[in-house]
Design an enzyme around this catalytic site. Structure first.
Site, mmCIF file in Angstrom:
data_model
loop_
_atom_site.group_PDB
_atom_site.id
_atom_site.type_symbol
_atom_site.label_atom_id
_atom_site.label_comp_id
_atom_site.label_asym_id
_atom_site.label_seq_id
_atom_site.Cartn_x
_atom_site.Cartn_y
_atom_site.Cartn_z
ATOM 1 N N ALA A 83 2.816 5.749 5.898
ATOM 2 C CA ALA A 83 3.098 4.334 6.213
ATOM 3 C C ALA A 83 2.320 3.421 5.274
ATOM 4 C CB ALA A 83 2.721 4.031 7.661
ATOM 5 N N GLY A 84 2.993 2.434 4.747
ATOM 6 C CA GLY A 84 2.320 1.502 3.838
ATOM 7 C C GLY A 84 3.128 0.238 3.672
ATOM 8 N N THR A 86 3.293 -3.791 1.366
ATOM 9 C CA THR A 86 2.794 -4.668 0.293
ATOM 10 C C THR A 86 2.772 -6.098 0.816
ATOM 11 O OG1 THR A 86 5.053 -4.915 -0.522
ATOM 12 C CG2 THR A 86 3.689 -3.290 -1.647
ATOM 13 N N GLN A 141 -2.364 -2.964 -10.704
ATOM 14 C CA GLN A 141 -1.144 -3.731 -10.992
ATOM 15 C C GLN A 141 -1.396 -5.206 -10.720
ATOM 16 O OE1 GLN A 141 1.929 -2.926 -12.285
ATOM 17 N NE2 GLN A 141 2.290 -5.125 -12.134
ATOM 18 N N GLY A 143 -1.001 -8.835 -9.547
ATOM 19 C CA GLY A 143 -0.305 -9.345 -8.367
ATOM 20 C C GLY A 143 -0.435 -8.425 -7.163
ATOM 21 N N TYR A 147 -3.149 -4.201 -2.750
ATOM 22 C CA TYR A 147 -2.427 -2.919 -2.686
ATOM 23 C C TYR A 147 -3.098 -1.874 -3.586
ATOM 24 C CZ TYR A 147 1.659 0.232 -2.849
ATOM 25 O OH TYR A 147 2.511 1.317 -2.771
ATOM 26 N N PRO A 177 3.338 8.273 -6.089
ATOM 27 C CA PRO A 177 4.683 8.020 -6.619
ATOM 28 C C PRO A 177 4.674 6.857 -7.610
ATOM 29 C CG PRO A 177 4.642 7.968 -4.186
ATOM 30 C CD PRO A 177 3.230 7.889 -4.672
ATOM 31 N N GLY A 178 5.599 6.936 -8.558
ATOM 32 C CA GLY A 178 5.876 5.777 -9.408
ATOM 33 C C GLY A 178 6.955 4.943 -8.726
ATOM 34 N N TYR A 179 7.901 4.405 -9.522
ATOM 35 C CA TYR A 179 8.991 3.613 -8.929
ATOM 36 C C TYR A 179 10.008 4.542 -8.271
ATOM 37 C CZ TYR A 179 7.633 -0.808 -11.058
ATOM 38 O OH TYR A 179 6.970 -1.956 -11.403
#
Ligand code: NDP
Length: 241
Positions: A83-84, A86, A141, A143, A147, A177-179
Site C-alpha cells: 500500500a502506498g 503520493t 525525484q 516534486g 515520497y 518498481p520503475g514506471y
C-alpha cells in the site's frame, strides 16, 4: 496446508496483480485496502480472495486487522507491504499534511504492519517480508521529496530488519518498481508518456504490474531463501542502484 499471504493495498494496481499471482502460486491470500469498497468488491467477486479494510498508517487498526486475517486464514507467513500513496508538490510549497500523509502511509505502515506479525514468524522460524519501494526512493525525484524519503526509508527498514530475521528463517527484501502501467501512470497524457517518460527507459516501454507480481512470487518462494536485505530494481534499465 497453503501458506498464508497478506498483501496490503492488494485490491488495485500492482497489489491486485501481486494478490492474483500469489493465489496462482498456491498461497492462501488476503488483500487489504483503505476505502474503495467498490474496487474491493469487484476484486473479490473476480478472484474469490477475501478483502479487509483498514488504514495501514494506524498501528492499532493494523493489529486488529491482522488479528482478523489470522483468525480467518491462519498465521501470516508472507507479508507484502505494498500500500502506498503520493501527494506530490515542490518542497517550497509542501504542506505538513502532504509530508506526514505520505510518510505515515508509505513508511510508518512498515512498522505498523510488520511488528504484529514478526514475533509469530520468529517463533515459527519462517517468514517473508516484501516491501514495495520505488525507483524514486533510490534516485530521488523532484516534486516528490516526501515520497522519495518514504521509499528510501523502506530500503533502510529492509536492510536492518533482514539482519535481525536471518537466523530465524525470515527474509526481508524490497522491490523498486520503475514506471508501471497502473491507473496512476495510465492517467498521464499519452504524449507526455511518449515524449518524456519512455525515452528515459532503455527497454522502451512501461512495466506491467504482473512483472512486479512475478518478482514477489519468487521472493516469497523457498527458492529465494538465501536472498535477504536486497533491493531488486524492476525498472526496464532506467536506473542502476
Ligand atoms: P494504486 O493507487 O493503484 O493502489 C493502491 C492500493 O493501496 C489500493 O488498494 C489502496 O486502497 C491501498 N491503500 C492506499 N492507501 C492506503 C492506506 N492508508 N491503508 C490501506 N491501504 C491503502 O497504487 P499502485 O498499484 O500504483 O502502487 C502500489 C505500490 O507500488 C505503492 O507503494 C507505490 O508507491 C509503489 N510504486 C508504484 C509505481 C507505479 O508506477 N505505479 C512505481 C513505483 C512504486 P483503496 O483501493 O481502498 O484506495
Amino acid at each position: 496446508m497453503a501458506r498464508v499471504a497478506l498483501v496490503t493495498g492488494g485490491t488495485r494496481g500492482i497489489g491486485e496483480a501481486i494478490s492474483k499471482a500469489l493465489q496462482g502460486a498456491g498461497y492462501e491470500v488476503a488483500a487489504s485496502y483503505a476505502g474503495n469498497d467498490e474496487a474491493a468488491a469487484a476484486f473479490t467477486s473476480a478472484t474469490g480472495i477475501k478483502t479487509y479494510k483498514w488504514d495501514v498508517s494506524d498501528f492499532d487498526a493494523c493489529a486488529e486487522g491482522i488479528g482478523k486475517v489470522e483468525a480467518d486464514l491462519g498465521p501470516i507467513e508472507i507479508l507484502v507491504n505494498n500500500a502506498g500513496i503520493t501527494k506530490d508538490g515542490m518542497f517550497h510549497k509542501m504542506t505538513k499534511d502532504q509530508w506526514y500523509g505520505v510518510i505515515n502511509t508509505n513508511l510508518n505502515s512498515l512498522f505498523n504492519m510488520t511488528r504484529p506479525v514478526w514475533e509469530g514468524m520468529r517463533a515459527r522460524k519462517f517468514g517473508r517480508v516484501i516491501c514495495i519501494s520505488s525507483i524514486n526512493g533510490q534516485k530521488g525525484q523532484m516534486g516528490q521529496v516526501n515520497y522519495s524519503a518514504s521509499k528510501a526509508g523502506d530500503i533502510g527498514f529492509v536492510k536492518a530488519l533482514a539482519q535481525e530475521g536471518a537466523r530465524t528463517g525470515i527474509t526481508v527484501n524490497a522491490i523498486c518498481p520503475g514506471y508501471i502501467a497502473t491507473e496512476m501512470v495510465k492517467a498521464i497524457a499519452p504524449a507526455v508518456v511518449e515524449k518524456s517518460i519512455l525515452p528515459q527507459i532503455p527497454v522502451g516501454r512501461l512495466g506491467e504490474p504482473e512483472e512486479i507480481a512475478r518478482t514477489v512470487v519468487f521472493l516469497a518462494s523457498d527458492d529465494a531463501g538465501y536472498i535477504t536485505g536486497s533491493t531488486l530494481s524492476v525498472n526496464g534499465g532506467q536506473y542502476f542502484a
